[in-house]
Design a protein around this motif. Structure first.
Motif, PDB file in Angstrom:
ATOM      1  N   ASN A 186       1.258  -0.909  -0.174  1.00 47.37           N
ATOM      2  CA  ASN A 186      -0.138  -0.048   0.395  1.00 47.37           C
ATOM      3  C   ASN A 186       1.102   1.234   0.119  1.00 47.37           C
ATOM      4  O   ASN A 186       1.039   2.221   0.813  1.00 47.37           O
ATOM      5  CB  ASN A 186      -1.374  -0.278   1.086  1.00 47.37           C
ATOM      6  CG  ASN A 186      -1.989  -0.975   1.418  1.00 47.37           C
ATOM      7  OD1 ASN A 186      -2.578  -1.351   0.490  1.00 47.37           O
ATOM      8  ND2 ASN A 186      -2.135  -1.651   2.352  1.00 47.37           N
ATOM      9  N   ASP A 188       1.920   4.773  -2.846  1.00 43.35           N
ATOM     10  CA  ASP A 188       1.609   5.292  -3.892  1.00 43.35           C
ATOM     11  C   ASP A 188       3.031   5.572  -5.309  1.00 43.35           C
ATOM     12  O   ASP A 188       2.677   6.392  -5.898  1.00 43.35           O
ATOM     13  CB  ASP A 188       0.542   5.916  -3.906  1.00 43.35           C
ATOM     14  CG  ASP A 188       0.346   6.790  -3.317  1.00 43.35           C
ATOM     15  OD1 ASP A 188       1.546   7.438  -3.126  1.00 43.35           O
ATOM     16  OD2 ASP A 188      -0.369   7.632  -3.771  1.00 43.35           O
ATOM     17  N   GLN A 189       4.428   5.706  -4.770  1.00 42.54           N
ATOM     18  CA  GLN A 189       4.867   6.539  -4.812  1.00 42.54           C
ATOM     19  C   GLN A 189       6.675   5.662  -4.799  1.00 42.54           C
ATOM     20  O   GLN A 189       6.444   4.798  -4.076  1.00 42.54           O
ATOM     21  CB  GLN A 189       5.442   7.741  -4.648  1.00 42.54           C
ATOM     22  CG  GLN A 189       4.868   8.729  -4.549  1.00 42.54           C
ATOM     23  CD  GLN A 189       5.134  10.063  -3.811  1.00 42.54           C
ATOM     24  OE1 GLN A 189       5.296  10.077  -2.656  1.00 42.54           O
ATOM     25  NE2 GLN A 189       4.862  10.891  -4.351  1.00 42.54           N
ATOM     26  N   ASP A 210       4.264  -1.961  -8.660  1.00 41.45           N
ATOM     27  CA  ASP A 210       3.446  -1.531  -8.096  1.00 41.45           C
ATOM     28  C   ASP A 210       2.519  -2.833  -8.187  1.00 41.45           C
ATOM     29  O   ASP A 210       2.263  -3.254  -8.919  1.00 41.45           O
ATOM     30  CB  ASP A 210       2.328  -0.434  -9.636  1.00 41.45           C
ATOM     31  CG  ASP A 210       1.232  -0.181  -9.673  1.00 41.45           C
ATOM     32  OD1 ASP A 210       1.216   0.127  -8.043  1.00 41.45           O
ATOM     33  OD2 ASP A 210       0.702   1.246  -9.777  1.00 41.45           O
ATOM     34  N   ARG A 212      -0.322  -2.026  -6.059  1.00 37.72           N
ATOM     35  CA  ARG A 212      -1.076  -1.494  -4.608  1.00 37.72           C
ATOM     36  C   ARG A 212      -2.734  -2.724  -4.966  1.00 37.72           C
ATOM     37  O   ARG A 212      -3.720  -2.594  -3.837  1.00 37.72           O
ATOM     38  CB  ARG A 212      -1.729  -0.186  -5.814  1.00 37.72           C
ATOM     39  CG  ARG A 212      -0.466   1.421  -5.408  1.00 37.72           C
ATOM     40  CD  ARG A 212      -0.921   2.128  -5.720  1.00 37.72           C
ATOM     41  NE  ARG A 212      -0.460   1.828  -7.367  1.00 37.72           N
ATOM     42  CZ  ARG A 212      -0.211   3.355  -8.394  1.00 37.72           C
ATOM     43  NH1 ARG A 212      -0.673   4.452  -7.466  1.00 37.72           N
ATOM     44  NH2 ARG A 212      -0.128   3.359  -9.535  1.00 37.72           N
ATOM     45  N   THR A 230      -0.559   4.422   1.854  1.00 32.85           N
ATOM     46  CA  THR A 230      -1.458   4.968   1.856  1.00 32.85           C
ATOM     47  C   THR A 230      -2.096   4.405   3.161  1.00 32.85           C
ATOM     48  O   THR A 230      -3.788   4.132   2.922  1.00 32.85           O
ATOM     49  CB  THR A 230      -2.494   4.560   0.620  1.00 32.85           C
ATOM     50  OG1 THR A 230      -1.913   3.392  -0.040  1.00 32.85           O
ATOM     51  CG2 THR A 230      -1.459   5.031  -0.745  1.00 32.85           C
TER      52      THR A 230
END
Length: 311
Positions: A186, A188-189, A210, A212, A230
């Motif tokens: 979790n 996002d960068q 990635d 996510r 996140t």
């Protein structure tokens, strides 16, 4: 023939964990009970490798995580030259893993290990510090507490983390092997890395890292530093039909290293406070590196946990 280091074993109905205080306060194994049998979830350490921290199931990262470029620790206009690793010319994985840790407290389900840099000579860090890592089993949750204390006379920058390796496949009690793991992270960068070192601040997440949306780990090489968390849940590692391991962590652990080397039976999901080479980026006024300041006499503490859910 030298004697293997002592392994301290913690155990409850769900987890069995081994600690090797003499090997940099490392973790020797982490097992979950599945269908009445102990199954290695963390990469187990072979007996002949118990004295080699890089072969252990996990090891402490303190007072920084990952690498420092050319071993040059930059801080307030000064450059402190640290010893470097001959493999890549960086200072790697902190300073405390080079020394034995002391057992401060111990029970059947918990242990506290401590390293005090004042007690030994030649510690690869400009300031004196103490590290205290606590490992606790409570039900299906395995909690790792991480602390660093400034025992010096001036404020210094620092970081913390752990380096747990997970099995790519579980050896199940019925003699079969689990399916390949599915992974969700979790964040996002991520940072663009060159030879494991960033040149700038984090940006859009790299497609290879990635996770996510939960997906199979696959066979692609992954070696990325992620941030932009996140959720309090850092990651979920699912071995379909057998086990799910949920990693949760405190806010101070704002970065995650995802490492999946080619052709190896393990991968790593490392909860850490700071990006690789954070001292250099910080000196360049890059924001969000994850370095934190520790005042004289101050202790900074955080923790993360692994919760095991069998199918």
């Amino acid at each position: 023939m030298s004697k293997s280091p002592t392994v301290i074993t913690l155990e409850n109905d769900h987890w069995r964990v081994g600690l090797v205080p003499a090997t940099g306060g490392s973790v020797a194994f982490g097992q979950v009970r599945i269908d009445g049998a102990w199954v290695d979830v963390l990469r187990p350490t072979a007996e002949q490798d118990l004295g080699n921290r890089t072969e252990c199931a996990s090891f402490p990262l303190v007072p920084w995580s990952n690498r420092i470029r050319e071993g040059k620790l930059l801080w307030q206009g000064r450059t402190y030259q640290l010893r470097t690793n001959p493999g890549d010319g960086t200072a790697r994985h902190g300073a405390a893993i080079e020394y034995p840790w002391a057992v401060v407290e111990q029970s059947a389900t918990s242990v506290i290990l401590e390293f005090t840099s004042r007690d030994v000579y030649g510690v690869n860090f400009p300031w004196t510090f103490a590290a205290r890592f606590e490992y606790t089993l409570e039900g299906d949750r395995f909690t790792w507490g991480l602390s660093v204390t400034n025992t010096d006379h001036e404020t210094f920058p620092a970081g913390l983390g752990q380096h747990p390796y997970f099995q790519r496949h579980l050896a199940l009690p019925d003699g079969t092997e689990s399916a390949a793991p599915h992974l969700q992270i979790n964040c996002d960068q991520s940072y663009e890395l060159i030879n494991s070192l960033p040149e700038a601040a984090a940006g859009p997440i790299s497609p290879r890292a990635d996770f996510r949306s939960r997906r199979e780990l696959g066979t692609d090489v992954v070696d990325d530093c992620l941030t932009g968390r996140t959720s309090p849940t850092v990651a979920v590692i699912e071995y379909p039909g057998a086990l799910a391991v949920t990693m949760q962590a405190g806010e101070l652990l704002s970065h995650v290293i995802a490492f999946a080397p080619e052709g190896k039976p393990f991968f790593a999901i490392e909860p850490v406070t700071n990006v690789n080479d954070a001292f250099t980026l910080d000196a360049q006024a890059v924001k969000g590196t994850g370095l934190f300041l520790v005042q004289p006499g101050e202790t900074r503490h955080t923790e993360f946990s692994l919760t095991a859910s069998t199918a």
